[in-house]
Write an enzyme that holds these catalytic residues in place. Structure first.
Site, PDB file in Angstrom:
ATOM      1  N   GLU A  52       0.832   4.147  13.466  1.00 25.96           N
ATOM      2  CA  GLU A  52       1.071   5.439  12.816  1.00 25.96           C
ATOM      3  C   GLU A  52       1.090   6.564  13.848  1.00 25.96           C
ATOM      4  O   GLU A  52       1.947   7.450  13.799  1.00 25.96           O
ATOM      5  CB  GLU A  52       0.019   5.716  11.757  1.00 25.96           C
ATOM      6  CG  GLU A  52       0.268   7.030  11.004  1.00 25.96           C
ATOM      7  CD  GLU A  52      -0.596   7.201   9.778  1.00 25.96           C
ATOM      8  OE1 GLU A  52      -0.278   8.096   8.951  1.00 25.96           O
ATOM      9  OE2 GLU A  52      -1.588   6.460   9.620  1.00 25.96           O
ATOM     10  N   CYS A  66       0.808  -1.224   0.000  1.00 26.05           N
ATOM     11  CA  CYS A  66       0.000   0.000   0.000  1.00 26.05           C
ATOM     12  C   CYS A  66       0.839   1.272   0.000  1.00 26.05           C
ATOM     13  O   CYS A  66       0.292   2.375  -0.010  1.00 26.05           O
ATOM     14  CB  CYS A  66      -0.940  -0.011   1.194  1.00 26.05           C
ATOM     15  SG  CYS A  66      -2.021  -1.459   1.198  1.00 26.05           S
ATOM     16  N   HIS A  76      -2.004   7.921   6.708  1.00 29.33           N
ATOM     17  CA  HIS A  76      -2.377   6.672   6.026  1.00 29.33           C
ATOM     18  C   HIS A  76      -3.662   6.123   6.651  1.00 29.33           C
ATOM     19  O   HIS A  76      -4.610   5.810   5.934  1.00 29.33           O
ATOM     20  CB  HIS A  76      -1.243   5.665   6.159  1.00 29.33           C
ATOM     21  CG  HIS A  76      -1.489   4.375   5.454  1.00 29.33           C
ATOM     22  ND1 HIS A  76      -1.654   4.302   4.091  1.00 29.33           N
ATOM     23  CD2 HIS A  76      -1.599   3.101   5.916  1.00 29.33           C
ATOM     24  CE1 HIS A  76      -1.852   3.034   3.737  1.00 29.33           C
ATOM     25  NE2 HIS A  76      -1.837   2.287   4.830  1.00 29.33           N
ATOM     26  N   LYS A  98      -9.412   8.086   4.208  1.00 27.27           N
ATOM     27  CA  LYS A  98     -10.041   6.779   3.998  1.00 27.27           C
ATOM     28  C   LYS A  98     -11.413   6.678   4.653  1.00 27.27           C
ATOM     29  O   LYS A  98     -12.159   5.748   4.373  1.00 27.27           O
ATOM     30  CB  LYS A  98      -9.099   5.672   4.478  1.00 27.27           C
ATOM     31  CG  LYS A  98      -7.834   5.572   3.619  1.00 27.27           C
ATOM     32  CD  LYS A  98      -6.892   4.486   4.107  1.00 27.27           C
ATOM     33  CE  LYS A  98      -5.656   4.381   3.212  1.00 27.27           C
ATOM     34  NZ  LYS A  98      -4.768   5.573   3.311  1.00 27.27           N
ATOM     35  N   PHE A 110       1.578  -3.737   3.840  1.00 27.90           N
ATOM     36  CA  PHE A 110       1.900  -5.076   4.320  1.00 27.90           C
ATOM     37  C   PHE A 110       3.390  -5.363   4.112  1.00 27.90           C
ATOM     38  O   PHE A 110       3.980  -5.004   3.089  1.00 27.90           O
ATOM     39  CB  PHE A 110       1.107  -6.126   3.538  1.00 27.90           C
ATOM     40  CG  PHE A 110      -0.337  -6.241   3.948  1.00 27.90           C
ATOM     41  CD1 PHE A 110      -0.776  -5.858   5.194  1.00 27.90           C
ATOM     42  CD2 PHE A 110      -1.268  -6.751   3.064  1.00 27.90           C
ATOM     43  CE1 PHE A 110      -2.099  -5.978   5.578  1.00 27.90           C
ATOM     44  CE2 PHE A 110      -2.611  -6.886   3.423  1.00 27.90           C
ATOM     45  CZ  PHE A 110      -3.020  -6.495   4.683  1.00 27.90           C
ATOM     46  N   HIS A 148      -9.928   2.310   1.410  1.00 32.40           N
ATOM     47  CA  HIS A 148      -8.496   2.111   1.161  1.00 32.40           C
ATOM     48  C   HIS A 148      -8.279   1.700  -0.292  1.00 32.40           C
ATOM     49  O   HIS A 148      -8.622   0.589  -0.697  1.00 32.40           O
ATOM     50  CB  HIS A 148      -7.964   1.043   2.103  1.00 32.40           C
ATOM     51  CG  HIS A 148      -6.476   0.916   2.102  1.00 32.40           C
ATOM     52  ND1 HIS A 148      -5.658   1.583   1.219  1.00 32.40           N
ATOM     53  CD2 HIS A 148      -5.638   0.188   2.896  1.00 32.40           C
ATOM     54  CE1 HIS A 148      -4.402   1.260   1.462  1.00 32.40           C
ATOM     55  NE2 HIS A 148      -4.374   0.425   2.471  1.00 32.40           N
TER      56      HIS A 148
END
Length: 425
Positions: A324, A173, A313, A347, A413, A352
């Site tokens: 985060e 991502c 994010h 988001k 990931f 996402h």
């Protein structure tokens, strides 16, 4: 070889394009975010009927209808989205619709850099079904070139006549943000003068939805799709899978000024790091995130005090949002760890977008600097007590006058961390 190849040049943003669950075009995206709208919808197709999660952020038009049919039928869905966003960004930068052809530009001094993760996996799945049902001769001849993740970059190159380079970044991502960062360096060091850079993804498929559901990574609020994505909220329960594309035209400052281009902001720097922690879970200390933040600041020749805004994010997973927040607190926190810099998370409205997230969020970060307004975070009605951030909620907020740098974060990931630093002009 250009004599300035090893003399870093300043890079600016001159064009923006997007197609997202909020609609076609960066104006629909911007207006929808400011109004607090959601692009998350029920998945009503029969292929999703028995799925535990039946919501996603889907583009509200068929992208194949936005391009000529002979061209569209040779593209996977991610490439269709990418070309649509690239065309808008190209026009927004003041270039002719036909691309480099007849524009006076040297096509060898123009590049493409696109981040994605899955590419045309749905095309491969469809080919496999035809193979099993009707045999090898039934598999369409373009299945292979329509499956590869690099198709989005190559189709932009073909559509706009760009021959300098067409690069693809696949880093989970973080892909879209890393693609933009690589483009900054290609311009800085004289390899090209202009790059269309960003991300695209179209992975709202039964197979991908089932895989994410098996991980228990998705929000299962099927009865309330518009409220399902809740970044940083106390009651968040997973991300919402989405699709879309966001592209920026990056250009050397001298090239942009020579043609009288409108400049949104400066693409000031970027930073990467790797958690080296786990294939699916972030480092809970936020150490890798903090490293990427610091490297982006250093690359932009800036410090923490120069940051006026952070586009997070924030996928709305429990562990991801905490990691985060920990990384941001490490770099920007006061004595108590609280981060005074205003933060937003898109988001909540978009879901996402996977490999496309970094591109779309960079477009919005550029618009935030350009307009001086921070869009609100939808879904964060009750901020998690463990997250010491100043999250912009409910209503848009004026951009602070202190500092000139905005950061756009993307984490993926496997511990891929990428941070983009944009500077207002």
């Amino acid at each position: 070889m250009h004599s300035d190849r090893y003399m870093p040049r300043r890079v600016v943003v001159t064009g923006l394009g997007a197609i997202t669950p909020l609609g076609v075009g960066n104006s629909r995206l911007w207006e929808g975010l400011l109004a607090g709208r959601s692009g998350i919808r029920p998945l009503t197709g029969p292929e999703f009927a028995d799925h535990p999660v039946r919501i996603a952020g889907t583009v509200p038009v068929d992208p194949a209808e936005l391009l000529p049919k002979p061209q569209a039928r040779r593209m996977n869905r991610a490439a269709l989205l990418a070309v649509t966003a690239a065309r808008e960004a190209w026009r927004d930068a003041g270039f002719v619709a036909s691309g480099t052809r007849g524009s006076g530009l040297d096509p060898e001094r123009v590049g493409v850099s696109v981040g994605t993760i899955i590419g045309g996996a749905a095309v491969l799945v469809a080919g496999d079904r035809r193979l099993r049902a009707k045999g090898a001769r039934a598999v369409p001849p373009l299945t292979a070139p329509m499956t590869v993740p690099s198709q989005a970059a190559s189709q932009i190159s073909i559509d706009l006549g760009i021959t300098g380079e067409a690069r693809t970044v696949v880093s989970a991502c973080a892909s879209g943000t890393e693609a933009i960062g690589q483009a900054i360096d290609r311009i800085r060091y004289g390899h090209v003068d202009i790059v269309l850079a960003g991300g695209a993804e179209a992975a709202v498929t039964p197979e991908v939805m089932a895989a994410f559901s098996a991980m228990r990574a998705l929000s299962a609020r099927n009865d309330a799709p518009e409220a399902a994505s809740r970044p940083f909220a106390k009651d968040r329960d997973g991300f919402v899978n989405s699709e879309g594309a966001g592209l920026l035209v990056l250009e050397s400052e001298e090239h942009a000024r020579a043609r009288g281009a409108r400049i949104y902001c400066e693409a000031a720097g970027w930073g990467l790091s790797a958690d080296a922690h786990h294939m699916a879970a972030p480092d809970p200390t936020g150490g890798g995130i903090a490293a990427a933040l610091r490297r982006a600041l250093a690359d932009a020749r800036a410090g923490a005090a120069d940051v006026t805004h952070i586009n997070a994010h924030a996928t709305a997973t429990v562990e991801g949002d905490l990691a985060e927040a920990a990384g941001l607190s490490t770099v920007f926190g006061d004595a108590d760890g609280a981060v005074p810099v205003p933060v937003t998370a898109l988001k909540g409205s978009l879901g996402h977008l996977q490999g496309g997230a970094g591109g779309v969020e960079a477009v919005v970060t550029a618009l935030t600097l350009h307009h001086g307004i921070i869009p609100p975070t939808k879904g964060c009605d009750d901020l998690d007590d463990a997250i010491p951030l100043d999250v912009v909620t409910t209503f848009a907020r004026p951009l602070p006058t202190r500092g000139d740098l905005a950061l756009s974060n993307s984490f993926g990931f496997g511990g891929h961390n990428a941070v983009l630093a944009l500077r207002r002009r």
